[in-house]
Design a protein around this motif. Structure first.
Motif, PDB file in Angstrom:
ATOM      1  N   SER A   2       0.827  -1.203   0.000  1.00 58.28           N
ATOM      2  CA  SER A   2       0.000   0.000   0.000  1.00 58.28           C
ATOM      3  C   SER A   2       0.868   1.262   0.000  1.00 58.28           C
ATOM      4  CB  SER A   2      -0.908   0.012   1.220  1.00 58.28           C
ATOM      5  OG  SER A   2      -0.153   0.236   2.399  1.00 58.28           O
ATOM      6  N   SER A   3       0.252   2.361  -0.394  1.00 59.53           N
ATOM      7  CA  SER A   3       0.984   3.629  -0.391  1.00 59.53           C
ATOM      8  C   SER A   3       1.328   4.051   1.039  1.00 59.53           C
ATOM      9  CB  SER A   3       0.181   4.717  -1.098  1.00 59.53           C
ATOM     10  OG  SER A   3      -1.063   4.914  -0.449  1.00 59.53           O
ATOM     11  N   SER A   4       0.480   3.692   2.003  1.00 60.46           N
ATOM     12  CA  SER A   4       0.770   4.019   3.404  1.00 60.46           C
ATOM     13  C   SER A   4       2.015   3.297   3.893  1.00 60.46           C
ATOM     14  CB  SER A   4      -0.410   3.641   4.298  1.00 60.46           C
ATOM     15  OG  SER A   4      -1.527   4.419   3.990  1.00 60.46           O
ATOM     16  N   LYS A   5       2.107   2.008   3.568  1.00 62.76           N
ATOM     17  CA  LYS A   5       3.277   1.235   3.989  1.00 62.76           C
ATOM     18  C   LYS A   5       4.537   1.753   3.294  1.00 62.76           C
ATOM     19  CE  LYS A   5       5.054  -3.303   4.827  1.00 62.76           C
ATOM     20  NZ  LYS A   5       4.698  -4.279   5.808  1.00 62.76           N
ATOM     21  N   THR A   6       4.425   2.043   2.012  1.00 59.20           N
ATOM     22  CA  THR A   6       5.560   2.585   1.267  1.00 59.20           C
ATOM     23  C   THR A   6       6.014   3.904   1.885  1.00 59.20           C
ATOM     24  OG1 THR A   6       4.764   1.537  -0.748  1.00 59.20           O
ATOM     25  CG2 THR A   6       6.360   3.313  -1.006  1.00 59.20           C
ATOM     26  N   GLY A   7       5.072   4.780   2.181  1.00 58.86           N
ATOM     27  CA  GLY A   7       5.403   6.060   2.806  1.00 58.86           C
ATOM     28  C   GLY A   7       6.063   5.891   4.160  1.00 58.86           C
ATOM     29  N   PHE A   8       5.582   4.930   4.935  1.00 58.22           N
ATOM     30  CA  PHE A   8       6.172   4.663   6.249  1.00 58.22           C
ATOM     31  C   PHE A   8       7.615   4.199   6.111  1.00 58.22           C
ATOM     32  CE2 PHE A   8       7.143   1.848   9.818  1.00 58.22           C
ATOM     33  CZ  PHE A   8       6.946   2.718  10.875  1.00 58.22           C
ATOM     34  N   GLY A  11       9.709   7.153   4.797  1.00 58.24           N
ATOM     35  CA  GLY A  11       9.816   8.141   5.875  1.00 58.24           C
ATOM     36  C   GLY A  11      10.799   7.715   6.943  1.00 58.24           C
ATOM     37  N   SER A  12      10.772   6.436   7.297  1.00 55.78           N
ATOM     38  CA  SER A  12      11.696   5.918   8.310  1.00 55.78           C
ATOM     39  C   SER A  12      13.140   6.023   7.846  1.00 55.78           C
ATOM     40  CB  SER A  12      11.368   4.453   8.624  1.00 55.78           C
ATOM     41  OG  SER A  12      10.093   4.354   9.186  1.00 55.78           O
ATOM     42  N   ILE A  13      13.360   5.729   6.589  1.00 56.85           N
ATOM     43  CA  ILE A  13      14.720   5.792   6.046  1.00 56.85           C
ATOM     44  C   ILE A  13      15.212   7.231   6.025  1.00 56.85           C
ATOM     45  CG2 ILE A  13      16.085   5.443   3.949  1.00 56.85           C
ATOM     46  CD1 ILE A  13      14.290   2.931   3.470  1.00 56.85           C
ATOM     47  N   LEU A  14      14.362   8.158   5.590  1.00 52.92           N
ATOM     48  CA  LEU A  14      14.765   9.566   5.548  1.00 52.92           C
ATOM     49  C   LEU A  14      14.975  10.110   6.961  1.00 52.92           C
ATOM     50  CD1 LEU A  14      12.445  10.896   2.723  1.00 52.92           C
ATOM     51  CD2 LEU A  14      14.872  10.310   2.557  1.00 52.92           C
ATOM     52  N   ASN A  15      14.182   9.672   7.904  1.00 49.12           N
ATOM     53  CA  ASN A  15      14.340  10.090   9.286  1.00 49.12           C
ATOM     54  C   ASN A  15      15.665   9.595   9.868  1.00 49.12           C
ATOM     55  OD1 ASN A  15      13.546  11.206  11.817  1.00 49.12           O
ATOM     56  ND2 ASN A  15      12.888   9.185  12.451  1.00 49.12           N
ATOM     57  N   ALA A  16      16.037   8.378   9.507  1.00 48.68           N
ATOM     58  CA  ALA A  16      17.272   7.791  10.031  1.00 48.68           C
ATOM     59  C   ALA A  16      18.490   8.619   9.646  1.00 48.68           C
ATOM     60  CB  ALA A  16      17.436   6.364   9.515  1.00 48.68           C
ATOM     61  N   LEU A  46      22.142   3.234   6.428  1.00 45.78           N
ATOM     62  CA  LEU A  46      22.126   4.067   7.632  1.00 45.78           C
ATOM     63  C   LEU A  46      20.901   3.764   8.493  1.00 45.78           C
ATOM     64  CD1 LEU A  46      23.387   7.435   6.193  1.00 45.78           C
ATOM     65  CD2 LEU A  46      24.485   6.081   7.970  1.00 45.78           C
ATOM     66  N   ASN A  47      19.770   3.472   7.865  1.00 46.59           N
ATOM     67  CA  ASN A  47      18.583   3.113   8.623  1.00 46.59           C
ATOM     68  C   ASN A  47      18.802   1.801   9.373  1.00 46.59           C
ATOM     69  OD1 ASN A  47      15.880   3.565   9.485  1.00 46.59           O
ATOM     70  ND2 ASN A  47      15.193   2.034   8.031  1.00 46.59           N
ATOM     71  N   THR A  48      19.478   0.866   8.743  1.00 41.72           N
ATOM     72  CA  THR A  48      19.795  -0.404   9.403  1.00 41.72           C
ATOM     73  C   THR A  48      20.710  -0.143  10.599  1.00 41.72           C
ATOM     74  OG1 THR A  48      19.569  -1.568   7.299  1.00 41.72           O
ATOM     75  CG2 THR A  48      20.793  -2.695   9.045  1.00 41.72           C
TER      76      THR A  48
END
Length: 56
Positions: A2-8, A11-16, A46-48
């Motif tokens: 879903s687009s919500s899961k993709t966005g999450f 978003g998590s990667i960019l936040n990291a 980096l997110n990892t």
């Protein structure tokens, strides 16, 4: 996926990047017209790293 899961996920990667590195890398990724595959792979790494730091 879903687009919500993709966005999450994105978003998590960019936040990291802002937590463990220079946030300007994420800005460049979002504003660049260039191919961003290698930059995005770096952000995933980096997110990892951020995830493992959270577990410690």
């Amino acid at each position: 996926m879903s687009s919500s899961k993709t966005g999450f996920i994105i978003g998590s990667i960019l936040n990291a990047i802002g937590r463990v590195h220079d946030p300007n890398v994420a800005v460049k990724l979002l504003t660049s017209d260039e191919t961003i595959v290698n930059d995005f792979k770096d952000l995933i790494e980096l997110n990892t790293k951020r995830k493992s730091m959270t577990l410690e």
